[in-house]
Design an enzyme around this catalytic site. Structure first.
Site, PDB file in Angstrom:
ATOM      1  N   LEU A 189     -32.361  41.707  18.757  1.00  7.19           N
ATOM      2  CA  LEU A 189     -32.874  41.162  17.497  1.00  7.19           C
ATOM      3  C   LEU A 189     -31.784  41.257  16.435  1.00  7.19           C
ATOM      4  O   LEU A 189     -31.068  42.262  16.352  1.00  7.19           O
ATOM      5  CB  LEU A 189     -34.108  41.949  17.028  1.00  7.19           C
ATOM      6  N   ASP A 190     -31.646  40.218  15.606  1.00  6.01           N
ATOM      7  CA  ASP A 190     -30.703  40.257  14.493  1.00  6.01           C
ATOM      8  C   ASP A 190     -31.056  41.409  13.554  1.00  6.01           C
ATOM      9  O   ASP A 190     -32.229  41.829  13.491  1.00  6.01           O
ATOM     10  CB  ASP A 190     -30.732  38.939  13.719  1.00  6.01           C
ATOM     11  N   PRO A 191     -30.094  41.917  12.790  1.00  5.54           N
ATOM     12  CA  PRO A 191     -30.357  43.071  11.914  1.00  5.54           C
ATOM     13  C   PRO A 191     -31.554  42.908  10.987  1.00  5.54           C
ATOM     14  O   PRO A 191     -32.333  43.865  10.828  1.00  5.54           O
ATOM     15  CB  PRO A 191     -29.049  43.187  11.114  1.00  5.54           C
ATOM     16  N   ASN A 192     -31.749  41.731  10.396  1.00  6.93           N
ATOM     17  CA  ASN A 192     -32.843  41.556   9.443  1.00  6.93           C
ATOM     18  C   ASN A 192     -34.181  41.204  10.100  1.00  6.93           C
ATOM     19  O   ASN A 192     -35.184  41.067   9.403  1.00  6.93           O
ATOM     20  CB  ASN A 192     -32.486  40.492   8.408  1.00  6.93           C
ATOM     21  N   VAL A 193     -34.178  41.036  11.414  1.00  3.56           N
ATOM     22  CA  VAL A 193     -35.402  40.708  12.143  1.00  3.56           C
ATOM     23  C   VAL A 193     -36.099  42.004  12.555  1.00  3.56           C
ATOM     24  O   VAL A 193     -35.460  42.964  12.990  1.00  3.56           O
ATOM     25  CB  VAL A 193     -35.096  39.847  13.376  1.00  3.56           C
TER      26      VAL A 193
END
Length: 340
Positions: A76-80
């Site tokens: 998952l991307d950092p902000n997800v």
């Protein structure tokens, strides 16, 4: 257009090929493993917070639990935020099984212009099929065109130019790219504003065992203080949980050690088979006690497995169980190793 059934909605029936019993002296039910083994062959349904990368979250979990090896299923991307399956120690061997499990997300799409609701609903429905995607520039995989299946996209609500929708898709789908494509077809442009993963295969955010890093630290601390294994059960699940969506083959005790040594599964070793298996499907091979033995690739269909008396029914892709958990009762030198 009829929707493609997501993996978690596929119904299978366990069919019996041969009756057999399992010796209680060898192995044990996954839920009854002693504490060290329960951790070693465990998975965690972790609720990833916004900010850190998936790798950082896995590394923190590794440090909390004082482990040597750890893995995770689906970056998952950092902000997800949302569901991040974490595999512990020996369970990291089966992390590839999560690649065959579908994912579900709740997404906020920010449109760059005004569009009426019927048009948004119509365009979303256009993506319920096999789609083409090229990974974005900052992705960690090769940027070549590939296909991914969208099982469903459900429009939920909107607030001005912010559109909330739920999407079920094949693993490896880039939701950021999906949002961009939706905006392009609507003619106004758009981008992904927020994203949360609500499901990764059998792991769901609604599960009682979907836990935060704080939960992991607290319950593991309580276990270390009391040595009460029930605290581990509050946040760790057996690795077999991650294999629930794969078609299953159950083998007799006499076949287990041969498989652990890398032998292919032959017809005499099979006790039960789930319906719907086709040639080349990835399958999970289990003991009669419900322990995961290996991942394999089916060489014949379910019906042929039930009918065949000899021959290879599945080749091994990855051995999951250590050797010598079950006794060696097979012959060396090839042939139907599971026949005895």
């Amino acid at each position: 257009m009829p929707r493609t059934l997501p993996p978690w909605e596929t119904k299978r029936e366990l069919l019996t090929k041969a009756e057999d019993h399992t010796d209680p002296k060898y192995g044990c039910k996954p839920s009854e493993r002693p504490a060290k083994q329960f951790i070693k062959f465990g998975t965690i349904n972790l609720d990833k917070p916004a900010g850190p990368t998936s790798h950082e979250v896995a590394a923190w979990t590794k440090k909390i639990l004082k482990l040597e090896t750890i893995g995770h299923g689906g970056t998952l991307d950092p902000n997800v935020t949302g569901v991040l399956p974490v595999t512990l120690e020996e369970a990291t061997k089966m992390v590839q099984a999560l690649l065959y499990s579908g994912k579900e997300y709740i997404c906020v799409l920010k449109l760059h212009g005004d569009v009426d609701e019927p048009s948004i609903r119509h365009v979303l429905s256009m993506f319920e099929d096999e789609i083409y995607q090229r990974p974005p520039l900052r992705s960690s995989v090769k940027r070549q065109l590939r296909t991914r299946r969208i099982y469903y996209i459900d429009y939920l609500e909107r607030d001005g130019r912010n559109v909330l929708f739920k999407v079920g898709c094949e693993g490896g789908t880039y939701i950021r790219k999906l949002c961009f494509d939706i905006g392009e077809i609507l003619g106004v442009g758009g981008h992904m504003q927020e994203l949360r993963r609500t499901r990764a295969g059998p792991f769901q955010e609604t599960s009682a065992k979907c836990v935060t890093l704080h939960d992991v630290a607290y319950w593991f601390g309580e276990y270390e203080r009391t040595k009460d294994q029930s605290y581990l059960c509050r946040f760790i699940e057996p690795m077999e949980t991650a294999l629930m969506q794969l078609p299953k083959i159950v083998v007799r005790d006499s076949a287990v050690d041969a498989l652990c040594h890398g032998a292919n599964l032959t017809a005499p070793g099979v006790c039960q088979v789930e319906s719907g298996i086709e040639k080349s499907n990835i399958v999970a091979i289990f003991t009669l006690k419900g322990e995961a033995v290996a991942l394999g690739r089916a060489q014949v269909s379910t019906q042929e497995m039930l009918d065949l008396r000899h021959g290879v029914v599945a080749t091994l892709a990855r051995v999951l169980m250590p050797r010598n958990v079950y006794p060696k009762v097979w012959k060396s030198g090839g042939g139907d190793e599971q026949e005895k």
